[in-house]
Design a protein around this motif. Structure first.
Motif, PDB file in Angstrom:
ATOM      1  N   GLN A  48       0.815  -1.208   0.000  1.00 45.65           N
ATOM      2  CA  GLN A  48       0.000   0.000   0.000  1.00 45.65           C
ATOM      3  C   GLN A  48       0.855   1.267   0.000  1.00 45.65           C
ATOM      4  OE1 GLN A  48      -3.111  -0.088   2.932  1.00 45.65           O
ATOM      5  NE2 GLN A  48      -3.851  -2.087   2.305  1.00 45.65           N
ATOM      6  N   ASN A  49       2.133   1.114  -0.285  1.00 48.39           N
ATOM      7  CA  ASN A  49       3.049   2.248  -0.446  1.00 48.39           C
ATOM      8  C   ASN A  49       2.994   3.210   0.731  1.00 48.39           C
ATOM      9  OD1 ASN A  49       3.801   1.251  -2.967  1.00 48.39           O
ATOM     10  ND2 ASN A  49       2.193   2.374  -4.015  1.00 48.39           N
ATOM     11  N   ALA A  50       3.206   2.671   1.922  1.00 46.12           N
ATOM     12  CA  ALA A  50       3.129   3.491   3.132  1.00 46.12           C
ATOM     13  C   ALA A  50       4.046   2.918   4.208  1.00 46.12           C
ATOM     14  CB  ALA A  50       1.691   3.559   3.648  1.00 46.12           C
ATOM     15  N   VAL A  51       4.316   3.739   5.216  1.00 43.36           N
ATOM     16  CA  VAL A  51       5.012   3.313   6.428  1.00 43.36           C
ATOM     17  C   VAL A  51       4.073   3.532   7.599  1.00 43.36           C
ATOM     18  CG1 VAL A  51       6.932   3.745   8.000  1.00 43.36           C
ATOM     19  CG2 VAL A  51       7.309   3.815   5.519  1.00 43.36           C
ATOM     20  N   SER A  52       3.732   2.489   8.320  1.00 42.39           N
ATOM     21  CA  SER A  52       2.826   2.575   9.466  1.00 42.39           C
ATOM     22  C   SER A  52       3.607   2.919  10.725  1.00 42.39           C
ATOM     23  CB  SER A  52       2.086   1.247   9.666  1.00 42.39           C
ATOM     24  OG  SER A  52       1.307   0.920   8.532  1.00 42.39           O
ATOM     25  N   ILE A  53       3.005   3.754  11.588  1.00 43.26           N
ATOM     26  CA  ILE A  53       3.657   4.193  12.825  1.00 43.26           C
ATOM     27  C   ILE A  53       2.795   3.775  14.011  1.00 43.26           C
ATOM     28  CG2 ILE A  53       4.547   6.163  14.115  1.00 43.26           C
ATOM     29  CD1 ILE A  53       4.752   7.648  11.422  1.00 43.26           C
ATOM     30  N   TYR A  54       3.370   2.996  14.898  1.00 51.62           N
ATOM     31  CA  TYR A  54       2.682   2.531  16.097  1.00 51.62           C
ATOM     32  C   TYR A  54       3.242   3.326  17.268  1.00 51.62           C
ATOM     33  CZ  TYR A  54       1.377  -1.281  12.987  1.00 51.62           C
ATOM     34  OH  TYR A  54       0.901  -2.007  11.929  1.00 51.62           O
ATOM     35  N   SER A  55       2.598   4.437  17.588  1.00 54.82           N
ATOM     36  CA  SER A  55       3.180   5.390  18.536  1.00 54.82           C
ATOM     37  C   SER A  55       2.952   5.029  19.992  1.00 54.82           C
ATOM     38  CB  SER A  55       2.632   6.799  18.268  1.00 54.82           C
ATOM     39  OG  SER A  55       1.234   6.821  18.415  1.00 54.82           O
ATOM     40  N   PRO A  67      -2.033   0.842  13.311  1.00 53.54           N
ATOM     41  CA  PRO A  67      -1.150   1.996  13.479  1.00 53.54           C
ATOM     42  C   PRO A  67      -1.913   3.265  13.828  1.00 53.54           C
ATOM     43  CG  PRO A  67      -1.401   1.458  11.165  1.00 53.54           C
ATOM     44  CD  PRO A  67      -2.050   0.355  11.929  1.00 53.54           C
ATOM     45  N   THR A  68      -1.221   4.184  14.488  1.00 58.45           N
ATOM     46  CA  THR A  68      -1.802   5.465  14.869  1.00 58.45           C
ATOM     47  C   THR A  68      -1.625   6.502  13.777  1.00 58.45           C
ATOM     48  OG1 THR A  68      -1.146   4.946  17.138  1.00 58.45           O
ATOM     49  CG2 THR A  68      -1.885   7.189  16.716  1.00 58.45           C
ATOM     50  N   TYR A  69      -0.477   6.480  13.113  1.00 59.89           N
ATOM     51  CA  TYR A  69      -0.172   7.407  12.030  1.00 59.89           C
ATOM     52  C   TYR A  69       0.472   6.642  10.892  1.00 59.89           C
ATOM     53  CZ  TYR A  69      -0.824  10.913  15.682  1.00 59.89           C
ATOM     54  OH  TYR A  69      -1.347  11.664  16.703  1.00 59.89           O
ATOM     55  N   GLU A  70       0.647   7.329   9.753  1.00 62.76           N
ATOM     56  CA  GLU A  70       1.369   6.724   8.647  1.00 62.76           C
ATOM     57  C   GLU A  70       2.073   7.796   7.834  1.00 62.76           C
ATOM     58  OE1 GLU A  70      -1.732   6.561   4.890  1.00 62.76           O
ATOM     59  OE2 GLU A  70      -1.029   4.698   5.760  1.00 62.76           O
ATOM     60  N   ILE A  71       3.093   7.361   7.115  1.00 57.18           N
ATOM     61  CA  ILE A  71       3.699   8.160   6.062  1.00 57.18           C
ATOM     62  C   ILE A  71       3.247   7.528   4.761  1.00 57.18           C
ATOM     63  CG2 ILE A  71       5.868   8.957   5.023  1.00 57.18           C
ATOM     64  CD1 ILE A  71       7.200   8.463   7.764  1.00 57.18           C
ATOM     65  N   GLY A  72       2.495   8.250   3.961  1.00 56.63           N
ATOM     66  CA  GLY A  72       1.972   7.668   2.735  1.00 56.63           C
ATOM     67  C   GLY A  72       1.329   8.713   1.849  1.00 56.63           C
ATOM     68  N   GLY A  73       1.222   8.401   0.562  1.00 49.79           N
ATOM     69  CA  GLY A  73       0.651   9.323  -0.406  1.00 49.79           C
ATOM     70  C   GLY A  73       1.605   9.558  -1.555  1.00 49.79           C
ATOM     71  N   ALA A  74       1.118  10.158  -2.626  1.00 52.54           N
ATOM     72  CA  ALA A  74       1.907  10.338  -3.845  1.00 52.54           C
ATOM     73  C   ALA A  74       3.159  11.170  -3.617  1.00 52.54           C
ATOM     74  CB  ALA A  74       1.044  10.976  -4.928  1.00 52.54           C
ATOM     75  N   ASN A  75       3.096  12.168  -2.728  1.00 49.18           N
ATOM     76  CA  ASN A  75       4.265  13.024  -2.503  1.00 49.18           C
ATOM     77  C   ASN A  75       5.439  12.271  -1.882  1.00 49.18           C
ATOM     78  OD1 ASN A  75       3.063  15.336  -3.520  1.00 49.18           O
ATOM     79  ND2 ASN A  75       2.266  15.981  -1.533  1.00 49.18           N
ATOM     80  N   THR A  76       5.163  11.216  -1.152  1.00 52.86           N
ATOM     81  CA  THR A  76       6.235  10.486  -0.456  1.00 52.86           C
ATOM     82  C   THR A  76       7.139   9.725  -1.417  1.00 52.86           C
ATOM     83  OG1 THR A  76       4.954   8.448  -0.167  1.00 52.86           O
ATOM     84  CG2 THR A  76       4.704  10.173   1.532  1.00 52.86           C
ATOM     85  N   THR A  77       6.648   9.421  -2.612  1.00 54.71           N
ATOM     86  CA  THR A  77       7.321   8.606  -3.637  1.00 54.71           C
ATOM     87  C   THR A  77       7.591   7.181  -3.167  1.00 54.71           C
ATOM     88  OG1 THR A  77       9.644   9.154  -3.132  1.00 54.71           O
ATOM     89  CG2 THR A  77       8.448  10.689  -4.552  1.00 54.71           C
ATOM     90  N   LEU A  78       6.953   6.742  -2.061  1.00 52.67           N
ATOM     91  CA  LEU A  78       7.098   5.347  -1.639  1.00 52.67           C
ATOM     92  C   LEU A  78       6.512   4.443  -2.720  1.00 52.67           C
ATOM     93  CD1 LEU A  78       6.089   5.689   2.125  1.00 52.67           C
ATOM     94  CD2 LEU A  78       8.375   5.160   1.227  1.00 52.67           C
ATOM     95  N   ASN A  79       7.257   3.403  -3.078  1.00 53.94           N
ATOM     96  CA  ASN A  79       6.847   2.546  -4.181  1.00 53.94           C
ATOM     97  C   ASN A  79       7.332   1.127  -3.892  1.00 53.94           C
ATOM     98  OD1 ASN A  79       6.026   1.530  -6.621  1.00 53.94           O
ATOM     99  ND2 ASN A  79       7.223   2.935  -7.887  1.00 53.94           N
ATOM    100  N   GLY A  80       6.514   0.378  -3.151  1.00 52.16           N
ATOM    101  CA  GLY A  80       6.917  -0.952  -2.706  1.00 52.16           C
ATOM    102  C   GLY A  80       7.950  -0.893  -1.610  1.00 52.16           C
ATOM    103  N   PRO A  81       7.700  -0.154  -0.498  1.00 51.44           N
ATOM    104  CA  PRO A  81       8.696  -0.054   0.575  1.00 51.44           C
ATOM    105  C   PRO A  81       9.041  -1.424   1.150  1.00 51.44           C
ATOM    106  CG  PRO A  81       6.553   0.753   1.316  1.00 51.44           C
ATOM    107  CD  PRO A  81       6.443   0.542  -0.161  1.00 51.44           C
ATOM    108  N   GLN A  82      10.344  -1.649   1.379  1.00 49.57           N
ATOM    109  CA  GLN A  82      10.840  -2.933   1.828  1.00 49.57           C
ATOM    110  C   GLN A  82      11.300  -2.890   3.288  1.00 49.57           C
ATOM    111  OE1 GLN A  82      10.868  -5.805  -0.417  1.00 49.57           O
ATOM    112  NE2 GLN A  82       9.459  -4.336  -1.336  1.00 49.57           N
ATOM    113  N   TYR A  83      12.508  -2.403   3.524  1.00 49.37           N
ATOM    114  CA  TYR A  83      13.070  -2.326   4.872  1.00 49.37           C
ATOM    115  C   TYR A  83      13.358  -0.864   5.206  1.00 49.37           C
ATOM    116  CZ  TYR A  83      13.706  -7.404   4.743  1.00 49.37           C
ATOM    117  OH  TYR A  83      13.496  -8.760   4.669  1.00 49.37           O
TER     118      TYR A  83
END
Length: 401
Positions: A48-55, A67-83
């Motif tokens: 889902q091209n995002a980083v989940s944050i469990y605060s 998760p409570t927050y996330e980093i995600g959306g077209a501006n982030t340029t995340l594209n299949g985040p791995q590690y």
């Protein structure tokens, strides 16, 4: 009218308030969340091209939730985040790989960033990047060059099928987006490297997924290089993004497009030591270290094995390496049906020794398993964890410094 003394007091109070706000770690020009406490857990949401944050990582009542927050959306340029991993400034670095387009990108985000934010830096990587790690802070100095202490290093596991020896380790000066060196060739015996970790003495640990080994290497001395020029700063967004909805983000188009990172000629060095099949390795995918230097390895085991079989998924704990006492078997093990281990991909420990594992359920949902410090001691291998759920597939995890 107010006296000069009163006016001076008000000015001092206002200045103090501004300083107090700045201490929350707010970063100019990016959307930032609250002042997340240490031990906050981050996890890649790969499909889902995002980083989940469990605060609320230390709050028992929040365990079992999303998760409570996330980093995600077209501006982030995340594209299949791995590690992912944090550098010493608390900034977040994420390896990305899109299997359909074969695009591999390294992305850096400001500390405490949340929401649809622009990255601070990004760079195209060769091959397929996986694990990422930074040399940690610690009392023991890292290797030094002739001109002074060596700067911190970032390490990325990579596989490039176009190379004669496709599996390699890319080494970066911290903050740089082009490698200064790489480890590869016949001597390292790298075979599909996955998770990586670095101890306080500057030793690198690599989990070889297909090679059924975990190997330790001495990191080469880095070279001096300037910090790259950041991409344009994004427009501030005042509020953090709440719990993600679970809808996949559209495939992003980096803007501006990063430039490819050239790969230097690999250093063909042998590992200092290897933990292999005779020590219980089957399909190791991730490696981590605790504060005492103990080596934690998460192993997917034999595909299709029953959860109560001896070759089922497991967490294996080995003591620090001692050349006078060869490795034989782990000093602790977490294995069995109660552990919920299914297809683990990454492992991390917080400063208290709590173990986090990125995994999935038999139904394909992402999950993060949490085991207490010291779990698996004695014959108590079949430990029941607490857990976090994920709105998508979890590949890598990291804990903020």
């Amino acid at each position: 009218m107010l006296s000069k003394l009163t006016v001076s007091f008000l000015l001092l109070a206002t200045t103090a308030a501004i300083v107090a706000c700045s201490n929350l770690g707010m970063t100019t020009g990016v959307n930032v969340g609250p002042n997340f406490p240490s031990k906050t857990l981050y996890a890649t949401n790969s499909n889902q091209n995002a980083v989940s944050i469990y605060s609320d990582g230390t709050t028992e009542s929040k365990l079992g939730g999303g998760p409570t927050y996330e980093i995600g959306g077209a501006n982030t340029t995340l594209n299949g985040p791995q590690y992912l991993a944090f550098d010493r400034r608390g900034e977040l670095w994420v390896t990305n790989y899109n299997p359909s387009t074969k695009n591999a990108v390294l992305v850096e985000f400001a500390a405490l960033a949340t929401g649809d934010v622009n990255p601070l830096n990004s760079a195209i990587l060769p091959g397929r990047p996986r694990g990422i790690a930074f040399t940690p802070k610690g009392p023991t100095p890292l290797p030094s060059s002739s001109v002074g202490p060596a700067p911190p290093i970032m390490v990325i596991a990579d596989v490039d099928s176009s190379d004669v020896y496709p599996s390699r380790i890319l080494l970066f000066n911290a903050g740089a987006t082009s490698p200064f060196q790489s480890i590869g060739g016949p001597k390292p015996h790298l075979s599909l490297p996955g998770g990586v970790a670095i101890d306080r003495n500057g030793n690198l640990y690599v989990a070889n997924i297909q090679g059924a080994t975990v190997e330790q290497f001495a990191l080469p001395t880095p070279t001096a290089s300037p910090r790259p020029t950041s991409t344009p700063k994004p427009t501030p967004t005042p509020k953090p993004t709440p719990t993600p909805t679970g809808k996949p983000s559209p495939t992003p188009t980096p803007s501006p497009s990063p430039t490819p990172s050239p790969t230097p000629t690999p250093v063909n060095i042998a590992p200092r030591f290897t933990i292999d099949a005779k020590n219980g390795m089957i399909t190791p995918t991730g490696v981590a270290l605790d504060s005492s230097g103990n080596i934690y390895i998460v192993d997917q085991g034999r595909r299709g094995a029953s959860c109560n079989a001896s070759d089922s998924p497991a967490i294996l704990v080995f003591p620090p390496y001692n050349k006078r006492i060869p490795f034989t078997k782990p000093i602790r093990k977490i294995q069995g049906c109660n552990t919920m281990l299914y297809q683990p991909t990454d492992i991390k420990l917080n400063s208290a020794g709590v173990t986090y594992v990125a995994d999935s359920t038999s139904g394909g949902k992402g999950i993060i398993l949490i085991f207490p410090a010291g779990a698996g001691a004695g014959n108590n291998h079949n430990v029941t964890p607490t857990n976090y759920t994920s709105p998508g597939a979890v590949t890598g995890i990291a804990i903020n410094p």
